[in-house]
Design an enzyme around this catalytic site. Structure first.
Site, PDB file in Angstrom:
ATOM      1  N   GLU A  92       0.814  -1.221   0.000  1.00  0.00           N
ATOM      2  CA  GLU A  92       0.000   0.000   0.000  1.00  0.00           C
ATOM      3  C   GLU A  92       0.845   1.268   0.000  1.00  0.00           C
ATOM      4  O   GLU A  92       0.410   2.312  -0.490  1.00  0.00           O
ATOM      5  CB  GLU A  92      -0.953   0.007   1.201  1.00  0.00           C
ATOM      6  CG  GLU A  92      -2.109  -0.995   1.070  1.00  0.00           C
ATOM      7  CD  GLU A  92      -1.765  -2.392   1.542  1.00  0.00           C
ATOM      8  OE1 GLU A  92      -0.579  -2.663   1.827  1.00  0.00           O
ATOM      9  OE2 GLU A  92      -2.688  -3.230   1.630  1.00  0.00           O
ATOM     10  N   PHE A 134     -11.898  -7.445  13.822  1.00  0.00           N
ATOM     11  CA  PHE A 134     -10.832  -7.932  12.956  1.00  0.00           C
ATOM     12  C   PHE A 134     -10.426  -6.837  11.963  1.00  0.00           C
ATOM     13  O   PHE A 134     -11.263  -6.242  11.308  1.00  0.00           O
ATOM     14  CB  PHE A 134     -11.305  -9.185  12.195  1.00  0.00           C
ATOM     15  CG  PHE A 134     -10.297  -9.678  11.207  1.00  0.00           C
ATOM     16  CD1 PHE A 134      -9.062 -10.149  11.629  1.00  0.00           C
ATOM     17  CD2 PHE A 134     -10.557  -9.650   9.845  1.00  0.00           C
ATOM     18  CE1 PHE A 134      -8.113 -10.596  10.718  1.00  0.00           C
ATOM     19  CE2 PHE A 134      -9.616 -10.095   8.928  1.00  0.00           C
ATOM     20  CZ  PHE A 134      -8.391 -10.568   9.368  1.00  0.00           C
ATOM     21  N   GLN A 135      -9.145  -6.565  11.872  1.00  0.00           N
ATOM     22  CA  GLN A 135      -8.577  -5.548  10.975  1.00  0.00           C
ATOM     23  C   GLN A 135      -9.202  -4.173  11.190  1.00  0.00           C
ATOM     24  O   GLN A 135      -9.410  -3.422  10.240  1.00  0.00           O
ATOM     25  CB  GLN A 135      -8.696  -5.984   9.514  1.00  0.00           C
ATOM     26  CG  GLN A 135      -7.816  -7.206   9.248  1.00  0.00           C
ATOM     27  CD  GLN A 135      -7.586  -7.472   7.786  1.00  0.00           C
ATOM     28  OE1 GLN A 135      -8.428  -7.215   6.947  1.00  0.00           O
ATOM     29  NE2 GLN A 135      -6.407  -8.013   7.469  1.00  0.00           N
ATOM     30  N   LYS A 160     -17.643  -1.069   5.828  1.00  0.00           N
ATOM     31  CA  LYS A 160     -18.072  -2.059   4.846  1.00  0.00           C
ATOM     32  C   LYS A 160     -19.583  -2.027   4.606  1.00  0.00           C
ATOM     33  O   LYS A 160     -20.040  -2.122   3.466  1.00  0.00           O
ATOM     34  CB  LYS A 160     -17.642  -3.450   5.315  1.00  0.00           C
ATOM     35  CG  LYS A 160     -17.895  -4.518   4.267  1.00  0.00           C
ATOM     36  CD  LYS A 160     -17.155  -5.806   4.577  1.00  0.00           C
ATOM     37  CE  LYS A 160     -17.353  -6.824   3.461  1.00  0.00           C
ATOM     38  NZ  LYS A 160     -16.604  -8.065   3.720  1.00  0.00           N
ATOM     39  N   MET A 191      24.167   9.404   2.185  1.00  0.00           N
ATOM     40  CA  MET A 191      23.889  10.641   2.912  1.00  0.00           C
ATOM     41  C   MET A 191      24.184  10.465   4.403  1.00  0.00           C
ATOM     42  O   MET A 191      24.681  11.384   5.062  1.00  0.00           O
ATOM     43  CB  MET A 191      22.433  11.046   2.690  1.00  0.00           C
ATOM     44  CG  MET A 191      22.064  12.401   3.225  1.00  0.00           C
ATOM     45  SD  MET A 191      23.143  13.689   2.610  1.00  0.00           S
ATOM     46  CE  MET A 191      22.229  14.299   1.205  1.00  0.00           C
TER      47      MET A 191
HETATM   48  C1  LIG Z   1      18.129  14.965   1.957  1.00  0.00           C
HETATM   49  C2  LIG Z   1      17.366  16.236   1.754  1.00  0.00           C
HETATM   50  C3  LIG Z   1      18.041  17.424   1.553  1.00  0.00           C
HETATM   51  C4  LIG Z   1      17.359  18.611   1.290  1.00  0.00           C
HETATM   52  N1  LIG Z   1      18.082  19.738   0.993  1.00  0.00           N
HETATM   53  C5  LIG Z   1      17.420  20.832   0.519  1.00  0.00           C
HETATM   54  C6  LIG Z   1      18.145  21.965  -0.005  1.00  0.00           C
HETATM   55  O1  LIG Z   1      19.357  21.994  -0.039  1.00  0.00           O
HETATM   56  N2  LIG Z   1      17.423  22.987  -0.487  1.00  0.00           N
HETATM   57  C7  LIG Z   1      16.055  22.987  -0.507  1.00  0.00           C
HETATM   58  O2  LIG Z   1      15.457  23.939  -1.015  1.00  0.00           O
HETATM   59  N3  LIG Z   1      15.365  21.976   0.016  1.00  0.00           N
HETATM   60  C8  LIG Z   1      16.015  20.885   0.502  1.00  0.00           C
HETATM   61  N4  LIG Z   1      15.283  19.806   0.971  1.00  0.00           N
HETATM   62  C9  LIG Z   1      13.813  19.894   0.955  1.00  0.00           C
HETATM   63  C10 LIG Z   1      13.255  20.599   2.179  1.00  0.00           C
HETATM   64  O3  LIG Z   1      13.232  19.684   3.239  1.00  0.00           O
HETATM   65  C11 LIG Z   1      11.830  21.136   1.907  1.00  0.00           C
HETATM   66  O4  LIG Z   1      11.002  20.093   1.477  1.00  0.00           O
HETATM   67  C12 LIG Z   1      11.782  22.205   0.826  1.00  0.00           C
HETATM   68  O5  LIG Z   1      12.818  23.141   0.997  1.00  0.00           O
HETATM   69  C13 LIG Z   1      10.455  22.928   0.857  1.00  0.00           C
HETATM   70  O6  LIG Z   1      10.240  23.573  -0.348  1.00  0.00           O
HETATM   71  P1  LIG Z   1       9.266  24.809  -0.496  1.00  0.00           P
HETATM   72  O7  LIG Z   1       9.667  25.899   0.411  1.00  0.00           O
HETATM   73  O8  LIG Z   1       9.193  25.112  -1.947  1.00  0.00           O
HETATM   74  O9  LIG Z   1       7.876  24.312   0.083  1.00  0.00           O
HETATM   75  P2  LIG Z   1       6.762  23.287  -0.334  1.00  0.00           P
HETATM   76  O10 LIG Z   1       6.789  22.165   0.620  1.00  0.00           O
HETATM   77  O11 LIG Z   1       6.743  22.989  -1.773  1.00  0.00           O
HETATM   78  O12 LIG Z   1       5.513  24.182   0.068  1.00  0.00           O
HETATM   79  C14 LIG Z   1       4.896  25.024  -0.820  1.00  0.00           C
HETATM   80  C15 LIG Z   1       4.498  26.334  -0.180  1.00  0.00           C
HETATM   81  O13 LIG Z   1       3.734  27.031  -1.164  1.00  0.00           O
HETATM   82  C16 LIG Z   1       2.441  27.305  -0.681  1.00  0.00           C
HETATM   83  N5  LIG Z   1       1.490  27.135  -1.773  1.00  0.00           N
HETATM   84  C17 LIG Z   1       0.956  25.995  -2.260  1.00  0.00           C
HETATM   85  N6  LIG Z   1       0.118  26.262  -3.269  1.00  0.00           N
HETATM   86  C18 LIG Z   1       0.128  27.605  -3.432  1.00  0.00           C
HETATM   87  C19 LIG Z   1      -0.534  28.500  -4.321  1.00  0.00           C
HETATM   88  N7  LIG Z   1      -1.390  28.072  -5.261  1.00  0.00           N
HETATM   89  N8  LIG Z   1      -0.297  29.825  -4.199  1.00  0.00           N
HETATM   90  C20 LIG Z   1       0.545  30.284  -3.232  1.00  0.00           C
HETATM   91  N9  LIG Z   1       1.207  29.486  -2.380  1.00  0.00           N
HETATM   92  C21 LIG Z   1       1.003  28.167  -2.472  1.00  0.00           C
HETATM   93  C22 LIG Z   1       2.199  26.363   0.463  1.00  0.00           C
HETATM   94  O14 LIG Z   1       1.291  26.918   1.366  1.00  0.00           O
HETATM   95  C23 LIG Z   1       3.605  26.187   1.035  1.00  0.00           C
HETATM   96  O15 LIG Z   1       3.899  27.198   1.963  1.00  0.00           O
HETATM   97  C24 LIG Z   1      15.949  18.616   1.287  1.00  0.00           C
HETATM   98  C25 LIG Z   1      15.262  17.446   1.543  1.00  0.00           C
HETATM   99  C26 LIG Z   1      15.944  16.256   1.757  1.00  0.00           C
HETATM  100  C27 LIG Z   1      15.173  15.003   1.989  1.00  0.00           C
HETATM  101  C1  LIG Z   2      12.311   5.656   5.297  1.00  0.00           C
HETATM  102  C2  LIG Z   2      13.572   6.349   5.641  1.00  0.00           C
HETATM  103  N1  LIG Z   2      14.425   5.819   6.551  1.00  0.00           N
HETATM  104  C3  LIG Z   2      15.581   6.442   6.852  1.00  0.00           C
HETATM  105  C4  LIG Z   2      15.915   7.631   6.251  1.00  0.00           C
HETATM  106  C5  LIG Z   2      17.215   8.337   6.612  1.00  0.00           C
HETATM  107  N2  LIG Z   2      18.094   8.396   5.418  1.00  0.00           N
HETATM  108  C6  LIG Z   2      18.213   9.496   4.664  1.00  0.00           C
HETATM  109  S1  LIG Z   2      19.216   9.289   3.340  1.00  0.00           S
HETATM  110  C7  LIG Z   2      19.552   7.702   3.790  1.00  0.00           C
HETATM  111  C8  LIG Z   2      20.477   6.841   2.977  1.00  0.00           C
HETATM  112  C9  LIG Z   2      20.041   6.627   1.576  1.00  0.00           C
HETATM  113  O1  LIG Z   2      20.912   5.714   0.965  1.00  0.00           O
HETATM  114  P1  LIG Z   2      20.850   5.416  -0.585  1.00  0.00           P
HETATM  115  O2  LIG Z   2      19.459   5.183  -1.000  1.00  0.00           O
HETATM  116  O3  LIG Z   2      21.828   4.368  -0.933  1.00  0.00           O
HETATM  117  O4  LIG Z   2      21.266   6.810  -1.221  1.00  0.00           O
HETATM  118  P2  LIG Z   2      22.700   7.556  -1.226  1.00  0.00           P
HETATM  119  O5  LIG Z   2      22.658   8.565  -0.153  1.00  0.00           O
HETATM  120  O6  LIG Z   2      23.743   6.533  -1.024  1.00  0.00           O
HETATM  121  O7  LIG Z   2      22.737   8.186  -2.579  1.00  0.00           O
HETATM  122  C10 LIG Z   2      18.874   7.366   4.971  1.00  0.00           C
HETATM  123  C11 LIG Z   2      18.972   6.065   5.645  1.00  0.00           C
HETATM  124  C12 LIG Z   2      14.990   8.167   5.340  1.00  0.00           C
HETATM  125  N3  LIG Z   2      15.202   9.345   4.733  1.00  0.00           N
HETATM  126  N4  LIG Z   2      13.857   7.495   5.025  1.00  0.00           N
END
Ligand SMILES: Cc1cc2nc3c(=O)[nH]c(=O)nc-3n(C[C@H](O)[C@H](O)[C@H](O)COP(=O)(O)OP(=O)(O)OC[C@H]3O[C@@H](n4cnc5c(N)ncnc54)[C@H](O)[C@@H]3O)c2cc1C
Ligand SMILES: Cc1ncc(C[n+]2csc(CCOP(=O)(O)OP(=O)(O)O)c2C)c(N)n1
Ligand SMILES: [Mg+2]
Lengths: 570, 163
Positions: A50, A112-113, A162, A477
């Site tokens: 799922e 159940f479930q 259901k 990472m």
């Molecule tokens: C490993 C990892 C590393 C990351 N590193 C970075 C990084 O270096 N840089 C980075 O930028 N992010 C990074 N992120 C992502 C970060 O965690 C956030 O998800 C991201 O920065 C949020 O983007 P955003 O501000 O565009 O918001 P979003 O989550 O896209 O939110 C959208 C915003 O727009 C608003 N909105 C929606 N629809 C409308 C509309 N029609 N009109 C007006 N407003 C609207 C919402 O209310 C909200 O405030 C990383 C994530 C991971 C997993």
């Molecule tokens: C479901 C989940 N568990 C744990 C993490 C924490 N986490 C972030 S990046 C990462 C490693 C990812 O490894 P891989 O897919 O091999 O990517 P790489 O960084 O090596 O490119 C982990 C464990 C996560 N983001 N999501």
């Protein structure tokens, strides 16, 4: 004519224009499956878990702008869907999730479930409903779609017992619904927009910072028009990539923790920041005290609670990006004033100096495959026109840095929740929505194993996804953080006992390739892209020691970026 | 600072848990919460007392407004308002203490609503401070049990919270 609840539900989906439902059957939803079976309008995609259904619906939504639809059974079906619901919630993705529930008379008896789906999902949905009476079913479904897709989008759960699917009632689908407590603002306040335009025109060192909101608003072209009119630099968040063409000279690329040197430095030194549809996430802001210390800030967002949440802003505008930006363009056109060209030229000189640092440079002469090289080559081979989904980790950041998105809705990844396992199922939704497009799933050997079972779904529906596995034998990472902040103690981040991905792909009926030499990268990618109707799993054995740069450590400011060691010495 | 937020919310099962869940998930504090249906049975009126900096309270009101079940809200502390809390308090009242306690109840404009040989049960309405003051005045040894309703509030003058 009277229909059963199950038939009503399916008719609602049809009348809502739903093409695909992603789901998995079980006791509580058997009447619904029976009703699905007896019609051809709504197509059902059977996933293998799922979680996969939710991510697939999510990928469908992100690549089309239309809501994704999920159907799961009660209990474990619903709990398995939680990760995907939370993923959609964090990134504001419109989805409607129908969960089966035990009979109304059994609710609360530990049947159940049985799980309290409404209770369990409450913190990670925009709203949810329990339908206790068949008379409310059609209206509730209509409300669910209305809530999911308007204002700030988000997932909505409808829990259907259901017996409700079994009973009979007259069917009529409401043309529209109104909810007295829900009135999302669309138009921005004219006075505030005027103020914002004044401030924008007074800027000496302006910066435009945009995010996912631009994409959901469908405001890419108006944003591009305004940015070009002004001649200001622009940066996108991870969620906003593609909203402004990355190959355009005004684009400074992504900002934030792994953003470009030029984008982060421009943020740090700007005097007016124009934030549009972005939510000042901590991965973008870094340490709040150091964030844009000299800037007056305009913030356009449809959700008032996004405004001044982490960073206090000077000109808040609540409204839909497209409306507000179009209004700004109108005012700018009427205005006799123009941006201060001399100041702007000086600002661009400064930015170009930062650009010249070439922060994304990597070693091109390595005998090992550099992950950046794979992504750069992927970009070239697909001519920048693929849909790219991603998992979570280093590969995600490199994809964001090296694949230059010129169009919105092309870059599909989990930013807010950072859900490993997202990439492959999301690619299924994208491929179904765009059967003729190239869909690449950039992943890592750890992430891909979280939803690997969906390779079977891909086989069943003939989805020719190109899986780009950047195999560094590490949770890269995690390893990177351990190298930087835990003195190289690589606790549990080495991926042992990896499967033979080529054989694994083959056993699911797909094509597998293992690529170990830099010189094979391009030919292999070209070959894979030629296999238009096959899923190709490409296992790239990459340099294990590569890190993502630039990097802003947590709690630091934009000006305290780390560049790659090579850059820092230079 | 202390804020009293008045909320009109759909009178539906689950609406209260959405509010309570929001506070616990986001780490906001609830000092007291009262809720009951209004003259329109489809709506409930909630009075929520919380504490926090201006920024936090701004977020709280925005997040509450974002809940689909919340129809309207106001922060009563932004203007002149009246707040009342009701207390039922059971006191040990035997012998000499009975007269003295009765006098105290009168001073605080309370009512003795139940009497036994050894106890009085008193009903008292007022601001939180008034109830605190009464508790102080009777002293902890006399108190057998207290039940407080939590604060209900309403704006002064013409201003009102309705659909
Ligand atoms: C490993 C990892 C590393 C990351 N590193 C970075 C990084 O270096 N840089 C980075 O930028 N992010 C990074 N992120 C992502 C970060 O965690 C956030 O998800 C991201 O920065 C949020 O983007 P955003 O501000 O565009 O918001 P979003 O989550 O896209 O939110 C959208 C915003 O727009 C608003 N909105 C929606 N629809 C409308 C509309 N029609 N009109 C007006 N407003 C609207 C919402 O209310 C909200 O405030 C990383 C994530 C991971 C997993
Ligand atoms: C479901 C989940 N568990 C744990 C993490 C924490 N986490 C972030 S990046 C990462 C490693 C990812 O490894 P891989 O897919 O091999 O990517 P790489 O960084 O090596 O490119 C982990 C464990 C996560 N983001 N999501
Ligand atoms: Mg890895």
């Amino acid at each position: 004519m009277e229909l059963t609840g199950a038939e009503i539900l399916v008719r609602c989906l049809k009348d809502e224009g739903v093409e695909y439902v992603f789901g998995y059957p079980g006791g509580a939803v058997l009447y619904i499956y029976d009703a699905l079976y007896q019609q051809d309008d709504v197509k059902h995609i059977l996933v293998r878990h799922e979680q996969g259904a939710t991510h697939a619906a999510d990928g469908y939504a992100r690549s089309t702008g239309k809501p994704g639809v999920v159907l799961v059974t009660s209990g474990p079906g619903a709990t398995n869907a939680i990760t995907g619901i939370a993923t959609a919630y964090m990134d504001s993705i419109p989805m409607v999730i129908v969960t089966g529930q035990v009979h109304t008379w059994a609710i609360g008896s530990d049947a159940f479930q049985e799980v309290d789906s409404v209770g369990i999902t409450r913190p990670c949905v925009k709203h949810n409903f329990l339908v206790k009476d068949i008379k409310d079913l059609a209206t509730t479904i209509k409300k669910a779609f209305y809530l999911a897709t308007t204002g700030r989008p988000g997932p909505v759960v409808v829990d259907v017992p259901k017996d409700v699917t079994m009973h009979r009632a007259e069917y009529s689908y409401p043309e529209e619904v109104s909810i007295r407590s829900y009135h999302p603002v669309v138009k921005g306040h004219p006075g505030q927009i005027k103020k914002a335009v004044d401030l924008m025109l007074s800027a000496k060192r302006p910066m435009i910072y945009t995010g996912g909101g631009v994409i959901w608003s469908g405001a890419s072209s108006s944003l591009t028009e305004m940015t070009r009119m002004l001649g200001y630099p622009i940066t996108n968040t991870l969620m906003g990539l593609g909203a402004y063409p990355a190959t355009d000279k005004q684009s400074l690329g992504m900002l934030g923790m792994h953003g470009t040197y030029e984008a982060n430095m421009a943020m740090h030194h700007c005097d007016v920041l124009i934030a549009i549809g972005a939510r000042f996430d901590d991965r973008v802001v870094g340490k709040v005290e150091y964030f844009c210390p000299e800037a007056e800030i305009v913030h356009v967002d449809i959700d008032p609670s996004s405004i001044s949440k982490s960073v206090k802003v000077d000109v808040p505008i609540v409204g839909d990006v497209d409306h507000v930006v179009k209004e700004m363009i109108r005012l700018l056109k009427e205005d006799k004033r123009t941006p201060d060209q001399a100041a702007l030229a000086q600002w661009w000189d400064q930015i170009n100096e930062w650009r010249a640092v070439n922060c994304l440079k990597y070693d091109r002469n390595s005998s090992l495959i550099k992950p950046q090289f794979v992504l750069e080559t992927l970009y070239n081979v697909t001519q920048g026109d693929a849909f790219v989904t991603s998992d979570v980790g280093q590969h995600q950041m490199w994809a964001a840095q090296f694949y230059k998105f010129d169009k919105p809705n092309r870059w599909i990844n989990s930013g807010g929740l950072g859900t490993m396992g997202f990439g492959l199922p999301a690619a299924m939704g994208v491929q179904l929505a765009h059967p003729d497009a190239t869909v690449a799933c950039v992943t890592g050997e750890a992430s891909i194993q979280m939803c690997i079972q969906e390779l079977s779904t891909c086989r069943q529906y003939g989805l020719p996804i190109k899986v780009i596995n950047l195999n560094n034998r590490y949770m890269g990472m995690v390893r990177q953080w351990q190298e930087f902040f835990y003195e190289g103690r690589y606790a549990m981040s080495y991926m042992e006992a990896l499967p033979d991905f080529v054989k694994l792909a083959e056993s699911y009926g797909h094509i597998g390739m293992k690529i170990e030499k830099p010189s094979d990268v391009e030919p292999a990618l070209r070959e894979a892209m030629k296999l238009k109707d096959r899923l190709v799993f490409m296992d790239f054995i990459t340099d294990q020691t590569e890190n993502v740069y630039p990097m802003i450590a947590q709690g630091k400011g934009h000006h305290e970026m780390h560049l790659s060691p090579e850059r820092e010495l230079a | 600072m202390r804020h009293i937020i008045s909320i009109l919310i759909e009178n539906e099962s689950g609406a209260l848990s959405r509010v309570a869940g929001l506070f616990s998930a986001r780490g906001y504090n609830i000092e007291s919460l009262t809720v009951a249906p209004t003259e329109d049975p489809s709506l409930s009126r909630m009075t929520l007392v919380t504490r926090g900096s201006d920024e936090i309270v701004e977020q709280i009101t925005k997040q509450l407004n974002k809940l689909v079940d919340v129809v309207k809200l106001i922060d009563l502390t932004e203007g002149p308002h009246i707040e009342r809390e009701m207390m039922l308090i059971k006191l040990r009242a035997a012998g000499d203490a009975r007269e003295e306690l009765k006098r105290l109840v009168d001073i605080f404009r309370g009512h003795i609503i139940d009497v036994t040989i050894g106890t009085y049960t008193v009903e008292l309405t007022g601001t939180g401070e008034k109830l605190d003051a009464f508790i102080q005045a009777v002293g902890s040894t006399a108190i057998l049990e207290t039940v407080r309703s939590g604060v209900s509030g309403i704006a002064r003058g013409e201003k009102s919270l309705h659909l």
